[in-house]
Design an enzyme around this catalytic site. Structure first.
Site, PDB file in Angstrom:
ATOM      1  N   HIS A 172      -4.348  -1.234  -4.078  1.00 35.80           N
ATOM      2  CA  HIS A 172      -5.703  -1.709  -3.749  1.00 35.80           C
ATOM      3  C   HIS A 172      -6.635  -1.518  -4.941  1.00 35.80           C
ATOM      4  O   HIS A 172      -7.808  -1.162  -4.781  1.00 35.80           O
ATOM      5  CB  HIS A 172      -6.260  -0.957  -2.525  1.00 35.80           C
ATOM      6  N   SER A 230       0.840  -1.193   0.000  1.00 39.91           N
ATOM      7  CA  SER A 230       0.000   0.000   0.000  1.00 39.91           C
ATOM      8  C   SER A 230       0.881   1.251   0.000  1.00 39.91           C
ATOM      9  O   SER A 230       1.593   1.503  -0.966  1.00 39.91           O
ATOM     10  CB  SER A 230      -0.973  -0.045   1.187  1.00 39.91           C
TER      11      SER A 230
END
Length: 239
Positions: free
Chosen positions: A166, A130
């Site tokens: 994501h 991330s």
């Protein structure tokens, strides 16, 4: 060999059972008992995150440590006053998720950005999920501004182009990335799904790993007035 593994989402922070990507990272070091340092700066060095890293990688036989700017040091800590030589002796450095913008500001204030580049150039494997994936690129598409939309952010620039993470979990991420490409506010980018990771050798994409059916990464760029998004073939791990 300069290597960066950018993970779109998954691993010890997101999965309840041991994740194939964490096992794969230890194998990439080529060491029986690799030295692994965790940077949890994006989460403000949350103790729960430090503990999860130590448990996940410690159970695989790694010599774990962490560098924390917001917590008092403990027996696992690399001291802030002496981080450069300690980071350069690691086999891998892993950056966790959280606020990319805040982490970059802290790293630049302390000079960690320079040490991370030095570690990469000396052959330390850099990895992260991330925020820990986006930080290595020229730009990241992030919600770190705490607004309602994702915005481009200047990052460390070890890798060329932009990065979105994501990518499979929120349709707005695709919409925002395409809009940023149309507006030329982010360079040609790689977008990485949850349960997928992109491996770079030097500054070139080498391969994509996936450990869930359908997860992969995409190249996104503007060609004339059109945004082109191309899915990349992924090598399955953990089967």
């Amino acid at each position: 060999m300069q290597r960066i593994l950018a993970i779109g989402g998954g691993g010890f922070m997101m999965e309840d059972s041991p994740s194939p990507i964490d096992t794969h990272i230890t194998r990439l070091t080529g060491k029986a008992r690799p030295r692994m340092c965790y940077l949890a700066t994006p989460s403000g060095d949350l103790p729960a995150h430090l503990d999860k890293f130590d448990a996940a990688y410690g159970s695989m036989g790694c010599k774990t440590s962490h560098l924390a700017f917001f917590r008092q040091p403990d027996s696992r800590s690399i001291l802030v006053s002496d981080f450069r030589p300690r980071l350069l002796e690691q086999d891998a450095i892993y950056v966790g998720g959280g606020n990319t913008r805040s982490a970059l500001a802290v790293w630049r204030e302390w000079g960690l950005d320079t040490t991370l580049r030095e570690a990469w150039e000396s052959g330390v494997l850099l990895a992260g999920m991330s925020a820990g994936a986006m930080c290595w690129f020229e730009a990241g598409l992030t919600d770190s501004f705490w607004g309602s939309a994702h915005r481009p952010l200047d990052c460390l620039g070890l890798l060329p182009g932009g990065c979105a993470v994501h990518y499979s979990s929120d349709p707005k991420r695709r919409e925002t990335l395409h809009a940023a490409q149309q507006a030329c506010t982010i360079p040609p980018s790689i977008a990485i799904d949850d349960f997928a990771a992109a491996m770079y050798l030097g500054t070139s994409l080498d391969r994509v790993f996936s450990w869930r059916t359908g997860s992969t990464a995409y190249q996104a760029y503007r060609d004339g007035g059109t945004v082109i998004e191309t899915p990349l073939p992924a090598e399955q791990i953990g089967q």
